[in-house]
Design a protein around this motif. Structure first.
Motif, PDB file in Angstrom:
ATOM      1  N   LEU A   1       0.809  -1.207   0.000  1.00 28.11           N
ATOM      2  CA  LEU A   1       0.000   0.000   0.000  1.00 28.11           C
ATOM      3  C   LEU A   1       0.848   1.266   0.000  1.00 28.11           C
ATOM      4  O   LEU A   1       0.398   2.326   0.444  1.00 28.11           O
ATOM      5  N   ILE A   2       2.085   1.175  -0.494  1.00 24.02           N
ATOM      6  CA  ILE A   2       2.993   2.306  -0.426  1.00 24.02           C
ATOM      7  C   ILE A   2       2.493   3.478  -1.266  1.00 24.02           C
ATOM      8  O   ILE A   2       2.642   4.653  -0.885  1.00 24.02           O
ATOM      9  N   PHE A   3       1.867   3.175  -2.413  1.00 28.93           N
ATOM     10  CA  PHE A   3       1.388   4.256  -3.274  1.00 28.93           C
ATOM     11  C   PHE A   3       0.208   4.982  -2.632  1.00 28.93           C
ATOM     12  O   PHE A   3       0.077   6.204  -2.769  1.00 28.93           O
ATOM     13  N   ILE A   4      -0.627   4.239  -1.925  1.00 27.46           N
ATOM     14  CA  ILE A   4      -1.750   4.880  -1.228  1.00 27.46           C
ATOM     15  C   ILE A   4      -1.235   5.767  -0.092  1.00 27.46           C
ATOM     16  O   ILE A   4      -1.730   6.875   0.132  1.00 27.46           O
ATOM     17  N   VAL A   5      -0.211   5.279   0.614  1.00 28.65           N
ATOM     18  CA  VAL A   5       0.365   6.061   1.709  1.00 28.65           C
ATOM     19  C   VAL A   5       0.995   7.343   1.177  1.00 28.65           C
ATOM     20  O   VAL A   5       0.843   8.423   1.767  1.00 28.65           O
ATOM     21  N   ILE A   6       1.687   7.243   0.037  1.00 24.90           N
ATOM     22  CA  ILE A   6       2.309   8.438  -0.560  1.00 24.90           C
ATOM     23  C   ILE A   6       1.234   9.434  -0.983  1.00 24.90           C
ATOM     24  O   ILE A   6       1.371  10.651  -0.781  1.00 24.90           O
ATOM     25  N   LEU A   7       0.131   8.942  -1.554  1.00 19.27           N
ATOM     26  CA  LEU A   7      -0.955   9.829  -1.960  1.00 19.27           C
ATOM     27  C   LEU A   7      -1.590  10.522  -0.757  1.00 19.27           C
ATOM     28  O   LEU A   7      -1.848  11.733  -0.786  1.00 19.27           O
ATOM     29  N   VAL A   8      -1.807   9.753   0.306  1.00 21.04           N
ATOM     30  CA  VAL A   8      -2.402  10.339   1.512  1.00 21.04           C
ATOM     31  C   VAL A   8      -1.453  11.360   2.127  1.00 21.04           C
ATOM     32  O   VAL A   8      -1.873  12.428   2.598  1.00 21.04           O
ATOM     33  N   GLN A   9      -0.146  11.079   2.118  1.00 24.89           N
ATOM     34  CA  GLN A   9       0.819  12.038   2.645  1.00 24.89           C
ATOM     35  C   GLN A   9       0.856  13.312   1.813  1.00 24.89           C
ATOM     36  O   GLN A   9       0.993  14.417   2.356  1.00 24.89           O
ATOM     37  N   PHE A  10       0.726  13.169   0.518  1.00 23.61           N
ATOM     38  CA  PHE A  10       0.689  14.353  -0.352  1.00 23.61           C
ATOM     39  C   PHE A  10      -0.527  15.216  -0.040  1.00 23.61           C
ATOM     40  O   PHE A  10      -0.437  16.443   0.035  1.00 23.61           O
ATOM     41  N   LEU A  11      -1.674  14.574   0.162  1.00 26.11           N
ATOM     42  CA  LEU A  11      -2.885  15.321   0.519  1.00 26.11           C
ATOM     43  C   LEU A  11      -2.745  15.961   1.900  1.00 26.11           C
ATOM     44  O   LEU A  11      -3.230  17.082   2.119  1.00 26.11           O
ATOM     45  N   LEU A  12      -2.079  15.255   2.815  1.00 23.77           N
ATOM     46  CA  LEU A  12      -1.875  15.823   4.149  1.00 23.77           C
ATOM     47  C   LEU A  12      -0.937  17.023   4.119  1.00 23.77           C
ATOM     48  O   LEU A  12      -1.115  17.966   4.883  1.00 23.77           O
ATOM     49  N   ILE A  13       0.050  16.993   3.240  1.00 25.53           N
ATOM     50  CA  ILE A  13       0.957  18.135   3.118  1.00 25.53           C
ATOM     51  C   ILE A  13       0.204  19.348   2.583  1.00 25.53           C
ATOM     52  O   ILE A  13       0.416  20.488   3.039  1.00 25.53           O
ATOM     53  N   ILE A  14      -0.707  19.124   1.635  1.00 25.34           N
ATOM     54  CA  ILE A  14      -1.542  20.226   1.143  1.00 25.34           C
ATOM     55  C   ILE A  14      -2.417  20.765   2.273  1.00 25.34           C
ATOM     56  O   ILE A  14      -2.573  21.988   2.443  1.00 25.34           O
ATOM     57  N   LEU A  15      -2.991  19.852   3.057  1.00 29.45           N
ATOM     58  CA  LEU A  15      -3.803  20.267   4.200  1.00 29.45           C
ATOM     59  C   LEU A  15      -2.979  21.043   5.218  1.00 29.45           C
ATOM     60  O   LEU A  15      -3.430  22.070   5.748  1.00 29.45           O
ATOM     61  N   GLU A  16      -1.759  20.580   5.494  1.00 29.62           N
ATOM     62  CA  GLU A  16      -0.903  21.276   6.452  1.00 29.62           C
ATOM     63  C   GLU A  16      -0.476  22.646   5.945  1.00 29.62           C
ATOM     64  O   GLU A  16      -0.287  23.572   6.741  1.00 29.62           O
ATOM     65  N   SER A  17      -0.310  22.771   4.639  1.00 31.29           N
ATOM     66  CA  SER A  17       0.002  24.090   4.083  1.00 31.29           C
ATOM     67  C   SER A  17      -1.158  25.056   4.297  1.00 31.29           C
ATOM     68  O   SER A  17      -0.953  26.223   4.650  1.00 31.29           O
ATOM     69  N   ALA A  18      -2.381  24.559   4.109  1.00 24.04           N
ATOM     70  CA  ALA A  18      -3.552  25.399   4.375  1.00 24.04           C
ATOM     71  C   ALA A  18      -3.668  25.729   5.858  1.00 24.04           C
ATOM     72  O   ALA A  18      -4.004  26.863   6.234  1.00 24.04           O
ATOM     73  N   VAL A  19      -3.371  24.749   6.722  1.00 21.86           N
ATOM     74  CA  VAL A  19      -3.424  24.989   8.172  1.00 21.86           C
ATOM     75  C   VAL A  19      -2.380  26.016   8.582  1.00 21.86           C
ATOM     76  O   VAL A  19      -2.634  26.863   9.450  1.00 21.86           O
ATOM     77  N   ALA A  20      -1.202  25.972   7.966  1.00 19.37           N
ATOM     78  CA  ALA A  20      -0.153  26.938   8.287  1.00 19.37           C
ATOM     79  C   ALA A  20      -0.604  28.362   7.973  1.00 19.37           C
ATOM     80  O   ALA A  20      -0.346  29.292   8.752  1.00 19.37           O
ATOM     81  N   ILE A  21      -1.287  28.531   6.849  1.00 18.85           N
ATOM     82  CA  ILE A  21      -1.783  29.868   6.491  1.00 18.85           C
ATOM     83  C   ILE A  21      -2.920  30.283   7.410  1.00 18.85           C
ATOM     84  O   ILE A  21      -2.966  31.412   7.927  1.00 18.85           O
ATOM     85  N   ILE A  22      -3.855  29.359   7.649  1.00 24.32           N
ATOM     86  CA  ILE A  22      -5.035  29.694   8.443  1.00 24.32           C
ATOM     87  C   ILE A  22      -4.653  30.019   9.884  1.00 24.32           C
ATOM     88  O   ILE A  22      -5.155  30.987  10.470  1.00 24.32           O
TER      89      ILE A  22
END
Length: 219
Positions: free
Chosen positions: A181-202
């Motif tokens: 499931l490494i590709f799913i984990v990488i995809l979820v981490q990519f989405l989490l990084i986008i979320l964390e970028s939004a959280v950093a701004i907010i």
């Protein structure tokens, strides 16, 4: 030692380096870089952000003294984004960092308000239209809510930064155990990084806007 009169124009030094040519760059270092650079998209973006923040903070503070809040927003924003890079210490996830901003700001607002607007500060402890029976309780509630403001500001920022980093760390450790499931984990981490970028701004915006609201209540 000069061998002839024209040896003073020799560009080489005793160490056979070309350090003397650095005198050409002194004038370029003195002149501001904006003199040479055409405003690019990054400059336009920063200027637009500055104007938007200034207009919003000016409405809340009812004056033009918004420089401290805009500087606070950008400083926290840069530290939040720096924490998203690997092997970089996330300073905004520690209470030492957040309290060092929240507590002095709150203390300065309280000292200014109680010294200059004492009657207004007393009136602020009693919301308008409160029944006489509830007045003592409302004074206690408003006092407690006012005292815990620096703590809520600091904990809100640090807790949000810690939560996102913990999720990224847990997913990173899980990926080494589940190879299928490494590709799913990488995809979820990519989405989490986008979320964390939004959280950093907010979170940087929330910290700055709440500080602005607290200052407007004392003026």
């Amino acid at each position: 030692m000069m061998t002839n009169l024209f040896s003073t124009f020799d560009p080489s030094t005793l160490l056979y380096t070309q350090l003397n040519w650095m005198s050409m760059m002194i004038s370029f270092m003195i002149i501001p870089s904006l003199f040479w650079l055409i405003p690019n998209r990054m400059n336009f973006l920063v200027q637009m952000m500055l104007m938007k923040l200034h207009m919003e903070f000016k409405i809340l503070t009812k004056n033009n003294n918004t420089l401290i809040f805009i500087s606070l927003f950008f400083f926290i924003l840069i530290n939040n984004f720096m924490g998203l890079f690997p092997y970089i210490f996330t300073s905004s996830s520690h209470l030492v960092f957040t309290l060092s901003f929240a507590l002095p700001l709150w203390l300065s607002f309280m000292i200014f308000g109680w010294l200059n607007n004492t009657y207004y500060m007393f009136a602020h402890l009693m919301p308008q239209g409160t029944p006489p029976v509830l007045m003592p309780f409302m004074v206690c509630i408003e006092t407690i809510s006012n005292v815990i403001r620096p703590g809520t500001l600091a904990i809100r920022l640090s807790a949000n930064m810690i939560a996102g980093h913990l999720l990224l760390t847990l997913l990173g450790n899980t990926g080494t155990m589940v190879d299928m499931l490494i590709f799913i984990v990488i995809l979820v981490q990519f989405l989490l990084i986008i979320l964390e970028s939004a959280v950093a701004i907010i979170q940087s915006y929330v910290f700055a806007i709440l500080s602005t609201l607290y200052s407007s209540e004392t003026s």
